[in-house]
Scaffold this motif. Structure first.
Motif, PDB file in Angstrom:
ATOM      1  N   CYS A 183      39.339  45.636  46.204  1.00 45.96           N
ATOM      2  CA  CYS A 183      38.357  44.799  46.891  1.00 45.96           C
ATOM      3  C   CYS A 183      38.679  43.307  46.835  1.00 45.96           C
ATOM      4  O   CYS A 183      38.260  42.537  47.684  1.00 45.96           O
ATOM      5  N   TYR A 184      39.457  42.907  45.823  1.00 44.92           N
ATOM      6  CA  TYR A 184      39.774  41.472  45.668  1.00 44.92           C
ATOM      7  C   TYR A 184      40.570  40.932  46.858  1.00 44.92           C
ATOM      8  O   TYR A 184      40.605  39.743  47.111  1.00 44.92           O
ATOM      9  N   PHE A 189      34.802  41.588  51.695  1.00 41.31           N
ATOM     10  CA  PHE A 189      34.052  41.949  50.483  1.00 41.31           C
ATOM     11  C   PHE A 189      33.395  40.704  49.894  1.00 41.31           C
ATOM     12  O   PHE A 189      34.022  39.667  49.741  1.00 41.31           O
ATOM     13  N   THR A 190      32.096  40.814  49.598  1.00 43.84           N
ATOM     14  CA  THR A 190      31.393  39.623  49.101  1.00 43.84           C
ATOM     15  C   THR A 190      30.876  39.818  47.679  1.00 43.84           C
ATOM     16  O   THR A 190      30.151  38.977  47.150  1.00 43.84           O
ATOM     17  N   GLY A 191      31.210  40.920  47.056  1.00 43.78           N
ATOM     18  CA  GLY A 191      30.761  41.140  45.680  1.00 43.78           C
ATOM     19  C   GLY A 191      29.578  42.067  45.637  1.00 43.78           C
ATOM     20  O   GLY A 191      29.156  42.548  46.692  1.00 43.78           O
ATOM     21  N   TRP A 193      31.639  41.672  42.083  1.00 46.30           N
ATOM     22  CA  TRP A 193      32.979  42.086  41.684  1.00 46.30           C
ATOM     23  C   TRP A 193      32.902  43.101  40.549  1.00 46.30           C
ATOM     24  O   TRP A 193      31.998  43.020  39.717  1.00 46.30           O
ATOM     25  N   THR A 195      33.207  45.042  37.143  1.00 46.60           N
ATOM     26  CA  THR A 195      33.296  44.509  35.782  1.00 46.60           C
ATOM     27  C   THR A 195      34.519  45.057  35.050  1.00 46.60           C
ATOM     28  O   THR A 195      35.008  44.447  34.112  1.00 46.60           O
ATOM     29  N   GLY A 238      37.718  36.210  45.451  1.00 48.87           N
ATOM     30  CA  GLY A 238      38.376  37.427  44.978  1.00 48.87           C
ATOM     31  C   GLY A 238      39.462  37.090  43.969  1.00 48.87           C
ATOM     32  O   GLY A 238      39.593  37.743  42.922  1.00 48.87           O
ATOM     33  N   TYR A 239      40.229  36.062  44.281  1.00 51.88           N
ATOM     34  CA  TYR A 239      41.313  35.659  43.379  1.00 51.88           C
ATOM     35  C   TYR A 239      40.746  35.139  42.053  1.00 51.88           C
ATOM     36  O   TYR A 239      41.282  35.396  40.983  1.00 51.88           O
ATOM     37  N   ALA A 241      37.967  36.082  40.729  1.00 54.61           N
ATOM     38  CA  ALA A 241      37.493  37.242  39.965  1.00 54.61           C
ATOM     39  C   ALA A 241      38.675  37.921  39.275  1.00 54.61           C
ATOM     40  O   ALA A 241      38.585  38.350  38.120  1.00 54.61           O
ATOM     41  N   LEU A 242      39.812  37.973  39.984  1.00 57.26           N
ATOM     42  CA  LEU A 242      41.007  38.564  39.382  1.00 57.26           C
ATOM     43  C   LEU A 242      41.490  37.742  38.195  1.00 57.26           C
ATOM     44  O   LEU A 242      41.821  38.276  37.146  1.00 57.26           O
ATOM     45  N   HIS A 245      39.608  38.396  35.179  1.00 59.27           N
ATOM     46  CA  HIS A 245      40.032  39.657  34.538  1.00 59.27           C
ATOM     47  C   HIS A 245      41.333  39.462  33.750  1.00 59.27           C
ATOM     48  O   HIS A 245      41.457  39.916  32.617  1.00 59.27           O
TER      49      HIS A 245
END
Ligand code: ARG
Length: 588
Positions: A183-184, A189-191, A193, A195, A238-239, A241-242, A245
């Motif tokens: 999804c990232y 995709f808007t979330g 995100w 977990t 998205g990036y 959120a990645l 992680h």
């Protein structure tokens, strides 16, 4: 008057200089460099002679006259052109010995000028393997944080992860190639995100070298990574959120490695954390006229007329519009200034980054963010292999911290087996001792060097139980513990110290020198000075112990006195080792 003997003698001698209307500083007493003579000396007469309008020897004789009646001295002698050779009185040595014995700090003073100090470590980079340079930074930085705290400063340590560079764009593009359906990478995709992280630490360890090699070989691929980095920095959700992680996964793994090393950080921040400060900071630099355009980039000029070698300008924003390493470091200073308000910031980073820090410090001063004299680059040299080149794994790659610790552990076990150490202990205890011996070996071998020098990584030498090594010191501590255990079993208790033999007096003077070693190690940011001290102490103890019976001394008073000397030596040796980040086993 309390304080070490050297401080007490300095005060007494200084007072006599004052009486003669000369600055008291001339009375500074130092440890004598000549073996066998008086243990202390004062060389101030040579320096003061001109101001006193007298030949140094005449002045020295005057001072000798005045000092002779002081109860602090057994003898004051004038030698050569005007040296004062000083021997403390037996009463002073005795009372000092007992003062040290009663003090949990065994005589180490606390600063009367406590500061708030941030220590920035040569933070490992997210996803990139940690190398021995990072090991040095953590070992030296950890010892400094312990030393500074013990001396009474407030310390905030920050690992300062490298989590914001091109390697992030490389990882993101690598993941996109491997799993394009995540999804990232979906623009619609808007979330929220997920977990759960899409990768493990092992994935990261595999992906980064692959991505980095691919980018080197393929320009187009590199362009992609660059643009992903720029998009990440511009706030691509998205990036981002990645990235979060990747950081979390790396931190979990790093925490495990660092806790095995016995190193703890107060803050686990990184370069990414100050990203929001960069835009406004750069704007302000532009407005204030500190930043100027140059070939499409934005720079701050930092060269000075007195520079022997031209220092290039600091690049604030590259021509590709990316904020760079120095930019993040400036924003980090801003962040620390506003949220921590430190008096001093120390950067424990290899000396290869000297120009970088010089640029950053000058820019910080020029832009008025932070004064340069309160920013210190604590430089260190490289770790080399026995071939004299930078230390690598056998296959030529960078050595991982966990592999390195495992190797040290194996070497320690082998050495212990060879020397018959811990042979009669159970398997578990022996393993735990080997862990401590391995760590002591690595840490002491690093810390004992003047930090700016390079050294050769040689586990065989580091793990030896003889010579100036960590294992030798652990062995010395264990020997002291074993004497105390025997005393306890036999119901013998310690008493007042009454040094009689030369080796006893020498041991007391060594113990008393801890205060000077600590102050010097702190002011020079130099753990090797403490290494010298603990090594000298272990050797002094060894001389004492081979000369003086402790438990079987001629009378109970002597036994009680010597036992107290053993207790005090152990207390100080363990304190010293702890300040080097070295744990001691109870037995071996
Ligand atoms: N991450 C950097 C490296 O691995 C070291 C960071 C040092 N600290 C700093 N504030 N620049 O080279």
């Amino acid at each position: 008057m309390t304080g070490s003997i050297i401080k007490q003698l300095s005060a007494e001698t200084g007072a006599v200089f004052s009486e003669l209307l000369l600055p008291a500083e001339y009375g500074k007493v130092i440890t004598s460099t000549r073996d066998g003579g008086a243990p202390f000396q004062c060389n101030g007469c040579m320096a003061a002679a001109k101001q006193a309008g007298q030949p140094p020897r005449v002045l020295a004789e005057k001072i000798q006259q005045k000092l002779q009646n002081s109860p602090l001295f057994a003898s004051v002698e004038v030698a050569g052109p005007g040296f004062l050779n000083l021997t403390p009185s037996a009463e002073l040595i005795q009372s000092q010995a007992n003062r040290l014995a009663e003090d949990p700090r065994t005589g180490a003073a606390v600063t009367n000028d406590p500061k708030k100090i941030v220590i920035d470590f040569g933070g490992p980079n997210v996803a990139k393997p940690m190398h021995v340079g990072h090991l040095r930074s953590s070992v030296i930085g950890d010892s400094l944080q312990r030393l500074l705290r013990f001396y009474g400063h407030e310390v905030i340590s920050d690992i300062h992860l490298g989590d914001w560079g091109l390697q992030m764009g490389q990882l993101i593009t690598e993941l996109e190639l491997e799993q394009p359906d995540l999804c990232y990478f979906d623009p619609d995709f808007t979330g929220p995100w997920p977990t759960e992280p899409p990768v493990t630490i092992h994935d990261l360890a595999r992906m980064y070298p692959a991505a980095s090699a691919a980018c080197k070989a393929d320009l187009e691929r590199m362009e992609k990574a660059r643009s992903a980095t720029a998009m990440l920095q511009a706030g691509h959700p998205g990036y981002r959120a990645l990235l979060d992680h990747f950081i979390a996964v790396s931190i979990t793994a790093l925490k495990k490695d660092f806790s095995a090393l016995g190193v703890h950080f107060d803050l686990w921040k990184g370069e990414a954390a100050v990203h929001p400060l960069i835009g406004p900071m750069v704007e302000k630099f532009k407005q204030d006229g500190f930043a100027e355009s140059s070939d499409g980039a934005l720079i701050i000029k930092v060269s000075e007329e007195t520079d022997k070698k031209e220092l290039p300008p600091l690049i604030l924003v590259s021509s590709a519009k990316a904020a760079l390493y120095a930019t993040t470091d400036l924003a980090t200073i801003l962040d620390r200034r506003d949220n921590i308000a430190p008096d001093i910031i120390l950067y424990v980073v290899d000396l290869g980054q000297s120009s970088h820090f010089e640029q950053v410090f000058r820019a910080a001063a020029k832009t008025g963010i932070f004064p340069k004299e309160r920013l210190e680059h604590i430089k260190f040299g490289t770790v080399n292999g026995t071939d004299g080149k930078r230390f690598r794994t056998r296959s030529g790659g960078t050595m991982r911290l966990s592999d390195l610790l495992a190797q040290a552990n194996d070497a320690a076990l082998a050495r212990m087996a060879e020397a018959g150490i811990a042979a009669d202990l159970c398997e578990d205890e022996r393993k735990d001792i080997a862990r401590m011996v391995g760590l002591a070996a690595i840490k002491f071998a690093d810390l004992k060097n003047v930090r700016t020098t390079n050294y050769v990584f040689d586990l065989e030498r580091f793990t030896s139980f003889e010579g100036k090594t960590g294992p030798y010191l652990l062995y010395a501590a264990v020997r002291m513990k074993s004497i105390l255990r025997k005393a306890k079993d036999q119901g013998i208790v310690s008493g007042r110290i009454d040094p009689k033999e030369t080796t006893e007096t020498e041991l007391v003077l060594l113990l008393d020198d801890f205060d000077r070693a600590l102050e010097s190690a702190v002011s020079h940011r130099a753990p090797h000075i403490l290494c010298e001290h603990v090594y000298d102490l272990a050797q002094g103890f060894s001389r004492f112990y081979s000369n003086c019976q402790v438990l079987a001394a001629k009378d109970s008073q002597t036994t009680a006195s010597r036992l107290r000397l053993v207790e005090t030596s152990l207390q100080q040796l363990e304190t010293g080792l702890e300040l080097l980040g070295i744990e001691t086993p109870d037995r071996m």
